[in-house]
Scaffold this motif. Structure first.
Motif, PDB file in Angstrom:
ATOM      1  N   PHE A   5       0.827  -1.210   0.000  1.00  0.00           N
ATOM      2  CA  PHE A   5       0.000   0.000   0.000  1.00  0.00           C
ATOM      3  C   PHE A   5       0.861   1.260   0.000  1.00  0.00           C
ATOM      4  CE2 PHE A   5      -2.162   3.387   2.372  1.00  0.00           C
ATOM      5  CZ  PHE A   5      -3.232   3.608   1.525  1.00  0.00           C
ATOM      6  N   SER A   6       1.911   1.281   0.816  1.00  0.00           N
ATOM      7  CA  SER A   6       2.756   2.479   0.870  1.00  0.00           C
ATOM      8  C   SER A   6       3.519   2.677  -0.441  1.00  0.00           C
ATOM      9  CB  SER A   6       3.719   2.403   2.053  1.00  0.00           C
ATOM     10  OG  SER A   6       4.648   1.360   1.874  1.00  0.00           O
ATOM     11  N   CYS A   7       3.998   1.601  -1.058  1.00  0.00           N
ATOM     12  CA  CYS A   7       4.688   1.727  -2.351  1.00  0.00           C
ATOM     13  C   CYS A   7       3.729   2.189  -3.437  1.00  0.00           C
ATOM     14  CB  CYS A   7       5.328   0.396  -2.741  1.00  0.00           C
ATOM     15  SG  CYS A   7       6.778   0.005  -1.765  1.00  0.00           S
ATOM     16  N   ALA A   8       2.522   1.647  -3.441  1.00  0.00           N
ATOM     17  CA  ALA A   8       1.535   2.056  -4.446  1.00  0.00           C
ATOM     18  C   ALA A   8       1.153   3.518  -4.269  1.00  0.00           C
ATOM     19  CB  ALA A   8       0.293   1.171  -4.359  1.00  0.00           C
ATOM     20  N   THR A   9       0.934   3.935  -3.033  1.00  0.00           N
ATOM     21  CA  THR A   9       0.591   5.332  -2.768  1.00  0.00           C
ATOM     22  C   THR A   9       1.729   6.251  -3.184  1.00  0.00           C
ATOM     23  OG1 THR A   9      -0.766   4.618  -0.920  1.00  0.00           O
ATOM     24  CG2 THR A   9      -0.156   6.937  -0.980  1.00  0.00           C
ATOM     25  N   TYR A  10       2.948   5.862  -2.870  1.00  0.00           N
ATOM     26  CA  TYR A  10       4.125   6.651  -3.232  1.00  0.00           C
ATOM     27  C   TYR A  10       4.237   6.817  -4.754  1.00  0.00           C
ATOM     28  CZ  TYR A  10       9.026   7.607  -4.141  1.00  0.00           C
ATOM     29  OH  TYR A  10      10.186   8.120  -4.622  1.00  0.00           O
ATOM     30  N   ASN A  11       4.072   5.749  -5.489  1.00  0.00           N
ATOM     31  CA  ASN A  11       4.193   5.807  -6.948  1.00  0.00           C
ATOM     32  C   ASN A  11       3.035   6.559  -7.593  1.00  0.00           C
ATOM     33  OD1 ASN A  11       6.687   4.484  -7.323  1.00  0.00           O
ATOM     34  ND2 ASN A  11       5.696   2.532  -6.916  1.00  0.00           N
ATOM     35  N   ILE A  12       1.842   6.406  -7.084  1.00  0.00           N
ATOM     36  CA  ILE A  12       0.695   7.137  -7.630  1.00  0.00           C
ATOM     37  C   ILE A  12       0.853   8.628  -7.369  1.00  0.00           C
ATOM     38  CG2 ILE A  12      -1.789   7.516  -7.336  1.00  0.00           C
ATOM     39  CD1 ILE A  12      -2.028   4.464  -6.910  1.00  0.00           C
ATOM     40  N   ALA A  13       1.308   8.986  -6.171  1.00  0.00           N
ATOM     41  CA  ALA A  13       1.550  10.400  -5.869  1.00  0.00           C
ATOM     42  C   ALA A  13       2.654  10.959  -6.764  1.00  0.00           C
ATOM     43  CB  ALA A  13       1.916  10.568  -4.399  1.00  0.00           C
ATOM     44  N   GLY A  14       3.693  10.173  -7.024  1.00  0.00           N
ATOM     45  CA  GLY A  14       4.765  10.611  -7.912  1.00  0.00           C
ATOM     46  C   GLY A  14       4.282  10.841  -9.329  1.00  0.00           C
ATOM     47  N   MET A  15       3.425   9.954  -9.824  1.00  0.00           N
ATOM     48  CA  MET A  15       2.875  10.144 -11.171  1.00  0.00           C
ATOM     49  C   MET A  15       1.971  11.366 -11.219  1.00  0.00           C
ATOM     50  SD  MET A  15       2.194   6.286 -12.612  1.00  0.00           S
ATOM     51  CE  MET A  15       1.093   5.818 -11.305  1.00  0.00           C
ATOM     52  N   ALA A  16       1.239  11.621 -10.153  1.00  0.00           N
ATOM     53  CA  ALA A  16       0.362  12.796 -10.106  1.00  0.00           C
ATOM     54  C   ALA A  16       1.177  14.083 -10.115  1.00  0.00           C
ATOM     55  CB  ALA A  16      -0.541  12.742  -8.875  1.00  0.00           C
TER      56      ALA A  16
END
Length: 139
Positions: A5-16
């Motif tokens: 969950f933390s890796c997915a959130t981190y990557n989604i925030a980075g793409m945003a």
């Protein structure tokens, strides 16, 4: 599960961030993330519990770490042309921001006006200045 969950959130925030601003902003935020983790470690050690495994004490080399972090931020700001240093050459770029902006950033500057009709068959967007299909909706 928490790690995924933390890796997915981190990557989604980075793409945003990359979509809304630019990759340079994302790299600067990644550098700030390192600083925030380091300051958190110092805060835990000096303000809460000096024996905690999450804390970090200030050492003789901490000044070197701060200097390296500032050097990293300076380099990123010069590379991203946010900071202009005297003596360096900065080529003049045309002010066509649509070529430099990411697709997400173009949405931020989109006009609420509908495309304008130049003739019977061509619609031109007032923001982008190029052909828009007749069925296109305003951004």
């Amino acid at each position: 599960c928490v790690y995924v969950f933390s890796c997915a959130t981190y990557n989604i925030a980075g793409m945003a961030v990359t979509g809304a601003l630019s990759a340079v902003h994302r790299v600067m935020l990644e550098g700030l993330r390192t600083c925030i983790v380091w300051v958190f470690g110092l805060t835990v050690h000096y303000c809460f519990d000096p024996t905690s495994a999450f804390g970090e004490a200030w050492t003789d080399y901490s000044w070197l770490e701060v200097t390296g972090f500032l050097f990293l931020l300076l380099g990123q700001a010069v590379y991203g042309e946010m900071l202009h240093l005297p003596g360096l050459f900065y080529p003049e770029l045309p002010l066509d921001m649509h070529q430099r902006a990411s697709p997400g950033a173009i949405k931020n500057f989109a006009s609420p006006l509908p495309p304008q009709r130049q003739d019977n068959h061509t619609l031109v967007s007032p923001v982008v200045g190029r052909y828009v299909s007749p069925n296109a909706q305003a951004l």
